[in-house]
Design a protein around this motif. Structure first.
Motif, short mmCIF file in Angstrom:
data_model
loop_
_atom_site.label_atom_id
_atom_site.label_comp_id
_atom_site.label_asym_id
_atom_site.label_seq_id
_atom_site.Cartn_x
_atom_site.Cartn_y
_atom_site.Cartn_z
N UNK A 173 -51.11 51.96 144.75
CA UNK A 173 -50.14 50.87 144.79
C UNK A 173 -50.39 49.87 143.66
N UNK A 174 -51.66 49.52 143.47
CA UNK A 174 -52.00 48.58 142.41
C UNK A 174 -51.53 49.08 141.06
N UNK A 175 -51.65 50.40 140.88
CA UNK A 175 -51.29 51.00 139.60
C UNK A 175 -49.77 51.06 139.44
N UNK A 176 -49.10 51.52 140.44
CA UNK A 176 -47.66 51.77 140.34
C UNK A 176 -46.86 50.47 140.31
N UNK A 177 -47.21 49.54 141.20
CA UNK A 177 -46.39 48.34 141.31
C UNK A 177 -46.93 47.20 140.44
N UNK A 178 -48.08 47.42 139.83
CA UNK A 178 -48.62 46.38 138.97
C UNK A 178 -48.93 45.10 139.72
N UNK A 179 -49.42 45.21 140.94
CA UNK A 179 -49.72 44.02 141.73
C UNK A 179 -51.17 44.06 142.17
N UNK A 180 -51.58 43.00 142.85
CA UNK A 180 -52.92 42.97 143.40
C UNK A 180 -52.87 43.60 144.78
N UNK A 181 -53.50 44.76 144.95
CA UNK A 181 -53.44 45.46 146.23
C UNK A 181 -54.77 45.32 146.96
N UNK A 182 -54.75 44.49 148.00
CA UNK A 182 -55.96 44.28 148.79
C UNK A 182 -56.05 45.33 149.88
N UNK B 65 -48.03 39.03 142.37
CA UNK B 65 -47.70 39.42 143.74
C UNK B 65 -48.89 40.03 144.45
N UNK B 66 -49.06 39.61 145.71
CA UNK B 66 -50.16 40.12 146.52
C UNK B 66 -49.64 41.15 147.52
N UNK B 67 -50.42 42.22 147.69
CA UNK B 67 -50.11 43.22 148.71
C UNK B 67 -51.37 43.41 149.55
N UNK B 68 -51.21 43.58 150.83
CA UNK B 68 -52.39 43.90 151.62
C UNK B 68 -52.05 44.77 152.81
N UNK B 69 -53.10 45.42 153.34
CA UNK B 69 -52.95 46.33 154.46
C UNK B 69 -53.17 45.56 155.76
N UNK B 70 -52.48 46.03 156.78
CA UNK B 70 -52.63 45.38 158.07
C UNK B 70 -52.50 46.44 159.14
N UNK B 71 -53.14 46.22 160.27
CA UNK B 71 -53.05 47.22 161.31
C UNK B 71 -53.63 46.71 162.61
N UNK B 72 -53.53 47.52 163.66
CA UNK B 72 -53.98 47.06 164.98
C UNK B 72 -55.49 46.86 165.07
N UNK B 73 -56.25 47.35 164.11
CA UNK B 73 -57.68 47.09 164.13
C UNK B 73 -58.03 45.71 163.61
N UNK B 74 -57.02 45.04 162.99
CA UNK B 74 -57.28 43.75 162.35
C UNK B 74 -57.14 42.60 163.34
N UNK B 75 -57.63 41.44 162.93
CA UNK B 75 -57.43 40.21 163.70
C UNK B 75 -55.94 39.88 163.66
N UNK B 76 -55.36 39.69 164.84
CA UNK B 76 -53.89 39.63 164.93
C UNK B 76 -53.31 38.21 164.88
#
Lengths: 336, 564
Positions: free
Chosen positions: B352-361, B409-420
């Motif tokens: 994602x970081x490569x393709x969209x040229x953004x910061x992918x956390x 632009x910032x991108x990050x992952x989120x999911x049910x294992x994370x603090x909600x």
């Protein structure tokens, strides 16, 4: 309900004033030049303890801003602070050997002095390690600021503390009295502050900065409070509650806009982390005079004594007030 | 000589004296009105200071409370003195004690000499004004205002409301069309004398006495009756803040004032030594004779109004803390949240970081630490990777992150294992682009080597968390750009959703994705779900996966097929 709350705050304010009155005997005038205070003078109230190193630049900075008279309580200094202050023509000095914590961190002493000498004046209440900057401060002295605030119908001005630090271990730096502390401490954390409003007095509660990042990563709630209301058009019945973080009557805490706009605000550049902090921390840890619940801060002092390096690659180097404003740490509001 | 100055003064009389002297010494007569509330010693001092100048007069004193008739009366009286005492004056310039000439008087004289019949006065009909604060335009002329706005605001407002309710209206004298405009004008003798010597003046003055802020309407209205040539603008540069109060000029405005090419500006800060020295002691001369152009500096001042009233979106700080109603929870810039993608694809963040040229956390809200891009421990703005600091104020953490990285632009992952805790803020933030592959959290379980009983329990827990999260995303309060696919839907055709997400992140690139991320191995996944069902758990968020070994077409290949 609102009336009841207002009444309780009123009682609280009166209690502070009474307390200050009871403790009036604790401070003894050493050099009283308050007769020279003009009717329109801008005053600075300070409690100090062993600040002979910081005071020369401190006085210089605020004189340049247009403070007309300094009213300083010396809490049993042993480093020549008193002599230094007595030699200044625009400083009145009081002395006390009372407990700092027992006097609400010096506020009881200052409240009494402010009641006597501050009423009707714009008053700054400061610590010796705080340097106030605000939008256009280099070209517009405090007089311009206070006149603008009066035009806007405001009688208090907010300024957040910004912890400044060096690159490298704290004790490895060199600072000489009279030097601009920012030459030694040019770094700060620009974007990790936490803001909330405390419902009781409608004051802000801001925490964060380098101290939260380095020392309170485990217990963030204990991180020091950074918001302050250091400049107030003083009237007799006013009283600070907790350092200058909050003040009564509560309307003076309204230094922020709740409808999306920005109000004019400043920054107190906090020069706590000059090299002497390491030595002083060892002393503070013994004295336990700086936090209400001092035992909880043992780890903090223990860490400071090891002379840590607070710098990180994400730290920001100070470059003047325009930078602080652009970063969103303070705002010029509508004052252009 | 063609121009005389009428000065209305009430404070900083020493500065007023300097300016009056400046004009008088350059052969421009000056008539000074000093507010009646100024004490005698100060007034006498001013008279003495200008005593050596033959062409300076003082006029009868009125109390000039803001918004009241006194200012107009003072102006009338001083103007009469000017017209009578100095018959050679052709233009009368109304200025205040805090005005400062920005250009040499000779330039103003030349400017007026070439426009001998023109009255310079801002004069706008009540329908067209945009600047009045408090909503009183035409009502200034039709209501009564017996209470002081400054001292008795509540009475003032209450009486206005009362008159509105009972429908009270004053009659505007016939022949007058109410106009409004800046108080500071420059009128010709012909027009000014016509206004002052008007036989109906008594009646008109009686009417205007009870108009609200008559100094902004008396001359502005009357000039329309008598002038043959109105140039509707003020020669005095004057800027107002959002409350309608005049901006003060300080030393640091020097260059700005120079660039304006205006003849006179107000109001100056009395202690602005550099401004007074520069413009009064002739150091400002030597400019080209340009048209006054206040527009050059308008931008700065309109930006100031915007900063004061709207502020910077997404900034939460010591003097900007909007409450819920006014957009609390909004961030500074668009960002993307990916849920389930790093489970479905291998090395999704790097891709994602490569393709969209953004910061992918990674998972910024992971329970043990903040997974900043590149494994940073301290990120932009000195945000710490400590989970405790983040969880102390998750909303602050997010708004700080987005504020600190404005422009990237910032991108990050989120999911049910994370603090909600931040779920609701994410869903309610119009800047958030949230893409969810529901049920994808089951893939790591599918690959894991735990006992099936533990897997089953964990699956039930995560499914519950994600269901709650999806309910928030689907609620009517959600303002984010939200897309939700079930795992089955997504793996059926993964490229199209990816393409549209990436297009939205970097709309300018508009290129086809040439390199797709690698799909993780899902062989046997259908059977895995069936096993969960057989154990009594009901996996609902993944969509329809056929049980057994049949795998959707796209899944048989490592990489999805691309149509170029």
């Amino acid at each position: 309900m609102a009336v009841w709350r207002a009444y309780r705050l009123r009682l609280r304010r009166r209690a502070f004033l009474l307390r200050a009155w009871r403790k009036r005997g604790e401070v003894r005038a050493v050099t009283d030049r308050t007769g020279e205070i003009g009717s329109n003078a801008i005053l600075a109230f300070v409690t100090v303890r062993n600040e002979a190193v910081r005071l020369p630049y401190f006085l210089q900075h605020y004189r340049k801003l247009g403070v007309n008279h300094f009213l300083i309580v010396d809490n049993a200094s042993t480093d020549g602070t008193l002599v230094l202050l007595q030699g200044q023509a625009d400083v009145s000095v009081w002395q006390t050997s009372g407990g700092y914590k027992a006097s609400r961190f010096g506020l009881d002493w200052l409240t009494g002095l402010m009641r006597r000498h501050g009423a009707g004046h714009w008053c700054l209440t400061l610590d010796a390690d705080e340097l106030l900057v605000y939008p256009h401060w280099e070209t517009r002295p405090l007089r311009a600021l206070t006149e603008h605030l009066e035009d806007q119908g405001r009688d208090s001005f907010g300024a957040m503390m910004l912890d400044m630090y060096p690159k490298g271990p704290l004790a490895a730096q060199r600072y000489a009295a009279g030097q601009d502390p920012l030459e030694v401490l040019p770094w700060f954390d620009s974007g990790n502050h936490v803001v909330q409003v405390q419902p009781k007095m409608r004051n802000l509660w801001i925490q964060g900065g380098v101290r939260a990042r380095v020392f309170f990563g485990v217990e963030p709630r204990r991180a020091p409070t950074l918001n302050k209301v250091p400049l107030v058009h003083w009237r007799k019945g006013y009283a600070y509650v907790n350092s200058t973080h909050a003040i009564l009557p509560a309307r003076l805490n309204a230094v922020f806009d709740e409808m999306g706009g920005e109000v004019l605000s400043g920054i107190l550049l906090h020069t706590k982390f000059l090299p002497e902090v390491v030595e002083k921390s060892a002393e503070e840890r013994q004295r336990r005079e700086h936090f209400a619940n001092s035992a909880l801060y043992d780890a903090y002092y223990a860490n400071l004594i090891t002379s840590p390096d607070l710098w990180s690659p994400a730290s920001c180097r100070y470059d003047g007030w325009r930078q602080l404003e652009a970063l969103g740490l303070m705002s010029r509001g509508g004052w252009v | 000589m063609s121009v005389g100055f009428v000065m209305l003064c009430h404070t900083a009389l020493d500065r007023a004296a300097e300016v009056a002297r400046h004009w008088a010494e350059r052969d421009c007569p000056v008539v000074i009105h000093v507010d009646a509330r100024v004490k005698a010693p100060a007034y006498d001092g001013l008279v003495r200071a200008l005593g050596d100048l033959g062409n300076v007069r003082f006029s009868g004193r009125y109390a000039c409370e803001w918004g009241t008739w006194g200012i107009v009366a003072a102006t009338q009286e001083a103007s009469s003195v000017m017209l009578k005492a100095f018959p050679e004056v052709r233009h009368v310039y109304l200025a205040s004690g805090s005005c400062l000439p920005l250009r040499p008087v000779e330039e103003l004289v030349a400017y007026l000499d070439s426009r001998p019949r023109v009255d310079f006065i801002e004069s706008v009909t009540t329908q067209d004004v945009g600047w009045t604060v408090g909503g009183l335009n035409v009502e200034r002329f039709t209501l009564r205002f017996p209470f002081s706005w400054r001292k008795h605001r509540a009475l003032f407002d209450g009486y206005v409301r009362l008159q509105r309710r009972v429908g009270f209206r004053r009659r505007v004298p016939s022949g007058l069309v109410p106009h409004l405009g800046s108080q500071w004008w420059c009128l010709t003798r012909r027009t000014l004398s016509a206004i002052l010597d008007n036989p109906e003046r008594g009646e008109i003055d009686r009417y205007f006495r009870k108009v609200w802020i008559p100094d902004e309407s008396y001359f502005q209205t009357m000039v329309r009756k008598f002038s043959t040539s109105v140039e509707s603008r003020s020669l005095t540069l004057s800027k107002f803040d959002y409350q309608g109060k005049p901006h003060i000029f300080y030393d640091d405005h020097l260059q700005l004032l120079r660039r304006s090419d205006c003849f006179v500006a107000r109001k100056m800060w009395p202690q602005a030594d550099k401004l007074y020295d520069t413009f009064l002691l002739g150091k400002g001369a030597g400019q080209v004779a340009a048209e006054p152009n206040p527009g050059k500096i308008d931008r700065l001042f309109s930006k100031a109004v915007e900063r004061r009233t709207k502020g910077r979106t997404g900034l939460y700080m010591q003097s900007r803390f909007p409450n819920k109603q006014w957009g609390h929870g909004r961030t500074a810039a668009p960002y993307s949240v990916f849920e389930g993608f790093s489970e479905v694809f291998e090395n999704f963040e790097a891709w994602l970081g490569k393709v969209a040229g953004t910061r992918a956390h990674g998972h910024l809200f992971a329970p043990d630490r903040v997974e900043f891009a590149g494994g940073e421990t301290v990120f932009s703005g000195a945000l710490s990777d400590s989970a405790a600091l983040r969880d102390y104020a998750p909303k602050n953490f997010l708004s700080n992150l987005i504020w600190n990285t404005r422009g990237e632009r910032q991108c990050f992952q989120f999911g049910p294992n994370d603090v909600q805790d931040c779920s609701e803020m994410l869903a309610g933030d119009p800047n958030a682009q949230i893409s969810v592959i529901s049920g994808a959290w089951s893939i790591p379980l599918f690959h894991s080597n735990q006992n099936f009983g533990d897997i089953r329990r964990e699956a039930a827990r995560l499914q519950k968390i994600e269901s709650d999260h999806l309910a928030i995303l689907r609620s009517h309060n959600a303002k984010a750009r939200i897309r939700i696919w079930t795992l089955a839907e997504f793996v059926e055709n993964p490229m199209e959703p990816l393409q549209s997400i990436v297009d939205e992140i970097s709309p300018r690139s508009l290129r086809r994705l040439t390199e797709a991320p690698t799909l993780t191995d899902l062989k046997g996944f259908g059977q895995f779900l069936q096993n969960l069902r057989n154990q009594g758990m009901q996996p609902v968020l993944m969509g329809d996966f056929p049980a057994g070994e049949t795998v959707p077409t796209a899944l048989r290949r490592g990489r999805p097929y691309l149509v170029k």
